[in-house]
Design a protein around this motif. Structure first.
Motif, PDB file in Angstrom:
ATOM      1  N   ARG A 176       0.832  -1.196   0.000  1.00  0.00           N
ATOM      2  CA  ARG A 176       0.000   0.000   0.000  1.00  0.00           C
ATOM      3  C   ARG A 176       0.871   1.251   0.000  1.00  0.00           C
ATOM      4  O   ARG A 176       1.915   1.302   0.633  1.00  0.00           O
ATOM      5  CB  ARG A 176      -0.912   0.009   1.223  1.00  0.00           C
ATOM      6  CG  ARG A 176      -1.971  -1.079   1.200  1.00  0.00           C
ATOM      7  CD  ARG A 176      -2.854  -0.989   2.425  1.00  0.00           C
ATOM      8  NE  ARG A 176      -3.860  -2.052   2.436  1.00  0.00           N
ATOM      9  CZ  ARG A 176      -4.747  -2.204   3.411  1.00  0.00           C
ATOM     10  NH1 ARG A 176      -4.745  -1.368   4.446  1.00  0.00           N
ATOM     11  NH2 ARG A 176      -5.631  -3.185   3.357  1.00  0.00           N
ATOM     12  N   GLY A 177       0.411   2.265  -0.716  1.00  0.00           N
ATOM     13  CA  GLY A 177       1.126   3.535  -0.762  1.00  0.00           C
ATOM     14  C   GLY A 177       0.189   4.665  -1.127  1.00  0.00           C
ATOM     15  O   GLY A 177      -0.905   4.434  -1.659  1.00  0.00           O
ATOM     16  N   ARG A 178       0.606   5.874  -0.855  1.00  0.00           N
ATOM     17  CA  ARG A 178      -0.220   7.034  -1.206  1.00  0.00           C
ATOM     18  C   ARG A 178      -0.191   7.307  -2.696  1.00  0.00           C
ATOM     19  O   ARG A 178      -1.168   7.742  -3.290  1.00  0.00           O
ATOM     20  CB  ARG A 178       0.265   8.261  -0.432  1.00  0.00           C
ATOM     21  CG  ARG A 178       0.024   8.186   1.079  1.00  0.00           C
ATOM     22  CD  ARG A 178       0.429   9.481   1.750  1.00  0.00           C
ATOM     23  NE  ARG A 178       0.161   9.440   3.181  1.00  0.00           N
ATOM     24  CZ  ARG A 178       0.400  10.457   4.007  1.00  0.00           C
ATOM     25  NH1 ARG A 178       0.931  11.585   3.531  1.00  0.00           N
ATOM     26  NH2 ARG A 178       0.121  10.330   5.298  1.00  0.00           N
ATOM     27  N   GLU A 179       0.967   7.058  -3.316  1.00  0.00           N
ATOM     28  CA  GLU A 179       1.122   7.269  -4.744  1.00  0.00           C
ATOM     29  C   GLU A 179       1.398   5.944  -5.429  1.00  0.00           C
ATOM     30  O   GLU A 179       1.902   5.000  -4.815  1.00  0.00           O
ATOM     31  CB  GLU A 179       2.270   8.246  -5.015  1.00  0.00           C
ATOM     32  CG  GLU A 179       2.040   9.631  -4.435  1.00  0.00           C
ATOM     33  CD  GLU A 179       3.208  10.561  -4.725  1.00  0.00           C
ATOM     34  OE1 GLU A 179       4.248  10.074  -5.247  1.00  0.00           O
ATOM     35  OE2 GLU A 179       3.093  11.762  -4.437  1.00  0.00           O
ATOM     36  N   ASN A 180       1.066   5.881  -6.700  1.00  0.00           N
ATOM     37  CA  ASN A 180       1.283   4.657  -7.479  1.00  0.00           C
ATOM     38  C   ASN A 180       2.669   4.682  -8.107  1.00  0.00           C
ATOM     39  O   ASN A 180       2.961   5.526  -8.959  1.00  0.00           O
ATOM     40  CB  ASN A 180       0.211   4.526  -8.564  1.00  0.00           C
ATOM     41  CG  ASN A 180      -1.170   4.380  -7.966  1.00  0.00           C
ATOM     42  OD1 ASN A 180      -1.384   3.543  -7.089  1.00  0.00           O
ATOM     43  ND2 ASN A 180      -2.123   5.190  -8.419  1.00  0.00           N
ATOM     44  N   CYS A 228       0.868   1.033  -4.259  1.00  0.00           N
ATOM     45  CA  CYS A 228      -0.360   1.415  -4.954  1.00  0.00           C
ATOM     46  C   CYS A 228      -1.421   1.896  -3.975  1.00  0.00           C
ATOM     47  O   CYS A 228      -1.434   1.518  -2.799  1.00  0.00           O
ATOM     48  CB  CYS A 228      -0.901   0.256  -5.788  1.00  0.00           C
ATOM     49  SG  CYS A 228      -1.367  -1.188  -4.816  1.00  0.00           S
ATOM     50  N   ASN A 229      -2.311   2.741  -4.488  1.00  0.00           N
ATOM     51  CA  ASN A 229      -3.475   3.166  -3.723  1.00  0.00           C
ATOM     52  C   ASN A 229      -4.715   2.534  -4.331  1.00  0.00           C
ATOM     53  O   ASN A 229      -4.616   1.623  -5.158  1.00  0.00           O
ATOM     54  CB  ASN A 229      -3.569   4.699  -3.678  1.00  0.00           C
ATOM     55  CG  ASN A 229      -3.588   5.326  -5.078  1.00  0.00           C
ATOM     56  OD1 ASN A 229      -4.139   4.749  -6.017  1.00  0.00           O
ATOM     57  ND2 ASN A 229      -2.992   6.503  -5.198  1.00  0.00           N
ATOM     58  N   MET A 230      -5.883   3.002  -3.937  1.00  0.00           N
ATOM     59  CA  MET A 230      -7.131   2.383  -4.381  1.00  0.00           C
ATOM     60  C   MET A 230      -7.809   3.173  -5.491  1.00  0.00           C
ATOM     61  O   MET A 230      -8.983   2.963  -5.789  1.00  0.00           O
ATOM     62  CB  MET A 230      -8.077   2.207  -3.184  1.00  0.00           C
ATOM     63  CG  MET A 230      -7.523   1.271  -2.117  1.00  0.00           C
ATOM     64  SD  MET A 230      -8.581   1.131  -0.667  1.00  0.00           S
ATOM     65  CE  MET A 230     -10.048   0.365  -1.394  1.00  0.00           C
ATOM     66  N   ASP A 231      -7.086   4.059  -6.122  1.00  0.00           N
ATOM     67  CA  ASP A 231      -7.620   4.819  -7.243  1.00  0.00           C
ATOM     68  C   ASP A 231      -7.497   3.993  -8.528  1.00  0.00           C
ATOM     69  O   ASP A 231      -6.530   3.239  -8.682  1.00  0.00           O
ATOM     70  CB  ASP A 231      -6.847   6.124  -7.394  1.00  0.00           C
ATOM     71  CG  ASP A 231      -7.488   7.054  -8.413  1.00  0.00           C
ATOM     72  OD1 ASP A 231      -8.411   7.796  -8.021  1.00  0.00           O
ATOM     73  OD2 ASP A 231      -7.070   7.019  -9.588  1.00  0.00           O
ATOM     74  N   VAL A 237      -1.473   2.393 -14.244  1.00  0.00           N
ATOM     75  CA  VAL A 237      -0.023   2.452 -14.078  1.00  0.00           C
ATOM     76  C   VAL A 237       0.594   1.057 -14.185  1.00  0.00           C
ATOM     77  O   VAL A 237       1.551   0.843 -14.924  1.00  0.00           O
ATOM     78  CB  VAL A 237       0.334   3.084 -12.720  1.00  0.00           C
ATOM     79  CG1 VAL A 237       1.827   2.915 -12.416  1.00  0.00           C
ATOM     80  CG2 VAL A 237      -0.033   4.568 -12.707  1.00  0.00           C
ATOM     81  N   SER A 238       0.045   0.089 -13.446  1.00  0.00           N
ATOM     82  CA  SER A 238       0.636  -1.257 -13.451  1.00  0.00           C
ATOM     83  C   SER A 238       0.506  -1.919 -14.817  1.00  0.00           C
ATOM     84  O   SER A 238       1.453  -2.555 -15.300  1.00  0.00           O
ATOM     85  CB  SER A 238      -0.003  -2.125 -12.364  1.00  0.00           C
ATOM     86  OG  SER A 238      -1.400  -2.176 -12.488  1.00  0.00           O
ATOM     87  N   HIS A 239      -0.632  -1.751 -15.473  1.00  0.00           N
ATOM     88  CA  HIS A 239      -0.790  -2.369 -16.797  1.00  0.00           C
ATOM     89  C   HIS A 239       0.118  -1.736 -17.824  1.00  0.00           C
ATOM     90  O   HIS A 239       0.741  -2.425 -18.639  1.00  0.00           O
ATOM     91  CB  HIS A 239      -2.247  -2.269 -17.262  1.00  0.00           C
ATOM     92  CG  HIS A 239      -2.459  -2.846 -18.631  1.00  0.00           C
ATOM     93  ND1 HIS A 239      -2.489  -2.069 -19.781  1.00  0.00           N
ATOM     94  CD2 HIS A 239      -2.629  -4.136 -19.044  1.00  0.00           C
ATOM     95  CE1 HIS A 239      -2.687  -2.843 -20.821  1.00  0.00           C
ATOM     96  NE2 HIS A 239      -2.754  -4.099 -20.416  1.00  0.00           N
ATOM     97  N   SER A 240       0.237  -0.414 -17.794  1.00  0.00           N
ATOM     98  CA  SER A 240       1.068   0.271 -18.763  1.00  0.00           C
ATOM     99  C   SER A 240       2.504  -0.214 -18.716  1.00  0.00           C
ATOM    100  O   SER A 240       3.127  -0.462 -19.756  1.00  0.00           O
ATOM    101  CB  SER A 240       1.014   1.782 -18.508  1.00  0.00           C
ATOM    102  OG  SER A 240       1.902   2.465 -19.359  1.00  0.00           O
TER     103      SER A 240
END
Length: 245
Positions: A176-180, A228-231, A237-240
């Motif tokens: 978990r993180g605030r930014e991706n 990652c966050n829950m947005d 981001v991960s798919h790209s």
């Protein structure tokens, strides 16, 4: 008692179960023809699974639960399939695996981190292009040409799984993180988590081969670490990044 054939990762098992409901639970994977092996569940197996789940809960720091006999039977069958398939270079892993346009992506992490939440974001962002392989216990078939992610009925509380086999494009360890933020990691960096999240056979003499097979998996598939966050942007981001590896 129920008897049925079930195919997982290209191998068919003849299942002798105690409960009729088990056949319905495995209905997507029912098969015909000649079995490769046989699985029989006993009352002793149910007791073994209850104790194993108790120990797992203690190790993970989560609440210890008492499970129903049908649930324990499904766990016993899962273990017996995992044991047989391991000898054929197939690993059962703990993670949520989603496929987009014919490629699979496996997300693994400690319990409660948000694996299922992240793949839900993939389904939200990519719609009909995304298909769940398995939300909890996919099987990975490791071969000379790469790794295939295979569906199984053991897919967690949401029951998100599909009877498909898809090339595995990458494995990502989530936090978990605030930014991706996502970055490529080495097999050495990923190995502790991969070993922890893969099923190791009960026979002590197989530990060395287990570690070797997980090492082969790490060498054959691109590996990632992501905060990652829950947005929904987390899925983008991960798919790209992972799809272009």
């Amino acid at each position: 008692m129920a008897q049925f054939l079930m195919e997982i990762a290209g191998k068919t098992g003849q299942v002798h179960s105690l409960f009729e409901s088990t056949r319905d639970y495995c209905r997507k994977y029912l098969a015909e023809g000649n079995p490769d092996f046989s699985v029989t569940v006993s009352r002793e197996d149910l007791a073994f699974e209850q104790e194993a789940l108790r120990q797992e809960a203690l190790e993970e720091g989560i609440k210890v639960r008492v499970f129903t006999d049908p649930f324990l039977e499904r766990a016993a069958i899962q273990r017996k399939f995992a044991e047989y398939l391991f000898d054929r270079d197939v690993l059962m892993t703990h993670g949520s695996t989603v496929a987009v346009e014919g490629k699979a992506y496996l997300f693994t992490a400690r319990c409660g981190t948000g694996k299922s939440t992240h793949t839900r974001l993939w389904r939200q962002v990519f719609g009909h292009r995304a298909q769940m392989v398995n939300d909890d216990k996919p099987f990975l078939r490791i071969g000379a040409d790469g790794v295939l992610a295979c569906g199984s009925p053991w897919s967690g509380k949401h029951g998100l799984d599909t009877d498909i086999t898809v090339p595995l494009q990458g494995i990502c360890i989530l936090e978990r993180g605030r930014e991706n933020r996502i970055r490529r990691i080495s097999p050495e960096e990923a190995l502790p988590m991969l070993l922890h999240q893969s099923y190791c056979p009960l026979e002590p003499g197989k530990r060395s081969r287990f570690e070797g097979l997980v090492g082969v998996l790490a060498d054959k598939v691109p590996l990632w670490h992501m905060y990652c966050n829950m947005d929904p942007s987390a899925a983008e981001v991960s798919h790209s990044v992972m799809s272009n590896a």
